[in-house]
Design a protein around this motif. Structure first.
Motif, PDB file in Angstrom:
ATOM      1  N   THR A   7      96.324 -20.984  -8.958  1.00 33.98           N
ATOM      2  CA  THR A   7      97.536 -21.107  -8.163  1.00 33.98           C
ATOM      3  C   THR A   7      98.666 -20.436  -8.936  1.00 33.98           C
ATOM      4  O   THR A   7      98.435 -19.888 -10.007  1.00 33.98           O
ATOM      5  CB  THR A   7      97.857 -22.586  -7.847  1.00 33.98           C
ATOM      6  OG1 THR A   7      98.938 -22.648  -6.912  1.00 33.98           O
ATOM      7  CG2 THR A   7      98.215 -23.362  -9.095  1.00 33.98           C
ATOM      8  N   THR A   8      99.846 -20.487  -8.394  1.00 32.35           N
ATOM      9  CA  THR A   8     101.010 -19.959  -9.105  1.00 32.35           C
ATOM     10  C   THR A   8     101.936 -21.120  -9.430  1.00 32.35           C
ATOM     11  O   THR A   8     101.785 -22.219  -8.881  1.00 32.35           O
ATOM     12  CB  THR A   8     101.754 -18.909  -8.261  1.00 32.35           C
ATOM     13  OG1 THR A   8     102.177 -19.502  -7.037  1.00 32.35           O
ATOM     14  CG2 THR A   8     100.889 -17.704  -7.981  1.00 32.35           C
ATOM     15  N   GLU A   9     102.892 -20.878 -10.302  1.00 36.37           N
ATOM     16  CA  GLU A   9     103.759 -21.965 -10.748  1.00 36.37           C
ATOM     17  C   GLU A   9     104.658 -22.507  -9.645  1.00 36.37           C
ATOM     18  O   GLU A   9     104.908 -23.698  -9.578  1.00 36.37           O
ATOM     19  CB  GLU A   9     104.608 -21.501 -11.930  1.00 36.37           C
ATOM     20  CG  GLU A   9     105.282 -22.646 -12.641  1.00 36.37           C
ATOM     21  CD  GLU A   9     105.822 -22.252 -13.989  1.00 36.37           C
ATOM     22  OE1 GLU A   9     106.667 -22.998 -14.500  1.00 36.37           O
ATOM     23  OE2 GLU A   9     105.417 -21.221 -14.541  1.00 36.37           O
ATOM     24  N   ALA A  10     105.154 -21.668  -8.785  1.00 36.07           N
ATOM     25  CA  ALA A  10     106.058 -22.123  -7.726  1.00 36.07           C
ATOM     26  C   ALA A  10     105.724 -21.434  -6.401  1.00 36.07           C
ATOM     27  O   ALA A  10     106.501 -20.635  -5.886  1.00 36.07           O
ATOM     28  CB  ALA A  10     107.504 -21.849  -8.126  1.00 36.07           C
ATOM     29  N   PRO A  11     104.559 -21.759  -5.812  1.00 35.86           N
ATOM     30  CA  PRO A  11     104.207 -21.125  -4.539  1.00 35.86           C
ATOM     31  C   PRO A  11     105.043 -21.707  -3.395  1.00 35.86           C
ATOM     32  O   PRO A  11     105.630 -22.782  -3.540  1.00 35.86           O
ATOM     33  CB  PRO A  11     102.732 -21.493  -4.365  1.00 35.86           C
ATOM     34  CG  PRO A  11     102.604 -22.806  -5.065  1.00 35.86           C
ATOM     35  CD  PRO A  11     103.552 -22.718  -6.233  1.00 35.86           C
ATOM     36  N   LEU A  13     105.885 -23.825  -0.185  1.00 30.96           N
ATOM     37  CA  LEU A  13     105.422 -25.179   0.113  1.00 30.96           C
ATOM     38  C   LEU A  13     104.090 -25.186   0.868  1.00 30.96           C
ATOM     39  O   LEU A  13     103.187 -25.949   0.530  1.00 30.96           O
ATOM     40  CB  LEU A  13     106.492 -25.934   0.912  1.00 30.96           C
ATOM     41  CG  LEU A  13     106.201 -27.402   1.183  1.00 30.96           C
ATOM     42  CD1 LEU A  13     105.986 -28.167  -0.123  1.00 30.96           C
ATOM     43  CD2 LEU A  13     107.316 -28.028   1.982  1.00 30.96           C
ATOM     44  N   GLU A  15     101.686 -23.216   0.647  1.00 29.75           N
ATOM     45  CA  GLU A  15     100.578 -22.741  -0.183  1.00 29.75           C
ATOM     46  C   GLU A  15     100.367 -23.589  -1.436  1.00 29.75           C
ATOM     47  O   GLU A  15      99.520 -23.259  -2.255  1.00 29.75           O
ATOM     48  CB  GLU A  15     100.845 -21.292  -0.594  1.00 29.75           C
ATOM     49  CG  GLU A  15     100.888 -20.339   0.582  1.00 29.75           C
ATOM     50  CD  GLU A  15     101.286 -18.935   0.160  1.00 29.75           C
ATOM     51  OE1 GLU A  15     101.189 -18.610  -1.035  1.00 29.75           O
ATOM     52  OE2 GLU A  15     101.719 -18.165   1.040  1.00 29.75           O
ATOM     53  N   ARG A  16     101.108 -24.670  -1.591  1.00 22.76           N
ATOM     54  CA  ARG A  16     100.980 -25.490  -2.803  1.00 22.76           C
ATOM     55  C   ARG A  16      99.636 -26.199  -2.839  1.00 22.76           C
ATOM     56  O   ARG A  16      99.198 -26.808  -1.870  1.00 22.76           O
ATOM     57  CB  ARG A  16     102.098 -26.515  -2.893  1.00 22.76           C
ATOM     58  CG  ARG A  16     103.391 -25.875  -3.273  1.00 22.76           C
ATOM     59  CD  ARG A  16     104.440 -26.868  -3.621  1.00 22.76           C
ATOM     60  NE  ARG A  16     105.681 -26.146  -3.836  1.00 22.76           N
ATOM     61  CZ  ARG A  16     106.859 -26.691  -3.888  1.00 22.76           C
ATOM     62  NH1 ARG A  16     106.986 -27.997  -3.759  1.00 22.76           N
ATOM     63  NH2 ARG A  16     107.930 -25.952  -4.092  1.00 22.76           N
ATOM     64  N   THR A  17      98.998 -26.095  -3.990  1.00 18.18           N
ATOM     65  CA  THR A  17      97.711 -26.744  -4.221  1.00 18.18           C
ATOM     66  C   THR A  17      97.538 -26.907  -5.718  1.00 18.18           C
ATOM     67  O   THR A  17      98.297 -26.366  -6.507  1.00 18.18           O
ATOM     68  CB  THR A  17      96.556 -25.904  -3.619  1.00 18.18           C
ATOM     69  OG1 THR A  17      95.335 -26.648  -3.747  1.00 18.18           O
ATOM     70  CG2 THR A  17      96.424 -24.554  -4.315  1.00 18.18           C
ATOM     71  N   TRP A  18      96.547 -27.656  -6.130  1.00 19.93           N
ATOM     72  CA  TRP A  18      96.251 -27.795  -7.556  1.00 19.93           C
ATOM     73  C   TRP A  18      95.516 -26.555  -8.017  1.00 19.93           C
ATOM     74  O   TRP A  18      94.906 -25.851  -7.227  1.00 19.93           O
ATOM     75  CB  TRP A  18      95.432 -29.056  -7.823  1.00 19.93           C
ATOM     76  CG  TRP A  18      94.063 -28.999  -7.185  1.00 19.93           C
ATOM     77  CD1 TRP A  18      93.717 -29.402  -5.930  1.00 19.93           C
ATOM     78  CD2 TRP A  18      92.881 -28.465  -7.767  1.00 19.93           C
ATOM     79  NE1 TRP A  18      92.392 -29.154  -5.692  1.00 19.93           N
ATOM     80  CE2 TRP A  18      91.841 -28.572  -6.812  1.00 19.93           C
ATOM     81  CE3 TRP A  18      92.579 -27.902  -8.991  1.00 19.93           C
ATOM     82  CZ2 TRP A  18      90.544 -28.164  -7.053  1.00 19.93           C
ATOM     83  CZ3 TRP A  18      91.276 -27.486  -9.223  1.00 19.93           C
ATOM     84  CH2 TRP A  18      90.284 -27.627  -8.262  1.00 19.93           C
TER      85      TRP A  18
END
Length: 122
Positions: A7-11, A13, A15-18
């Motif tokens: 993932t990326t540090e600040a995707p 909302l 696309e947020r995942t672990w």
């Protein structure tokens, strides 16, 4: 070999995942690489340990990361830890992790502290 999803540090909302943001292979104090002979990528380790996914696995060791048939690094029958050029010291007492250091595991309670005190009745 396999690693968790990335993932990326600040995707955004949606696309947020672990997942893994970044990684580095360093000594515990972050100063340089571990000894070359202490790490290897193999197709297996001995006759029982095989990759669980894909075709390779990583072998990490405090000695030589090799079994009896391996080369580069070659197996070393010695049980004594080799004398690496960069001896690693334990973190100092009171060391706490920060955003740029590895986390530490809390100390386990002593067995005496974990047991309730016994009282003797008359």
């Amino acid at each position: 070999m396999d690693l968790c999803q990335f993932t990326t540090e600040a995707p955004p909302l949606a696309e947020r995942t672990w997942g893994v943001i970044s990684g580095a292979f360093t000594r515990s104090d972050g100063a340089g690489d571990p000894a070359t002979a202490a790490r290897s990528i193999r197709s297996g380790f001995g006759s029982v340990i095989v990759p669980q996914k894909n075709h390779r696995l990583v072998v990490l060791s405090t000695g030589t990361a090799a079994d009896a048939k391996d080369k580069k690094p070659a197996f070393s029958p010695s049980r004594a830890a080799p004398s690496w050029p960069h001896r690693q010291q334990s973190p100092p007492t009171g060391w706490r992790p920060t955003a740029t250091t590895s986390p530490t595991r809390p100390a386990a309670p002593s067995p005496a502290a974990a047991r309730p005190a016994r009282t003797r009745s008359s």
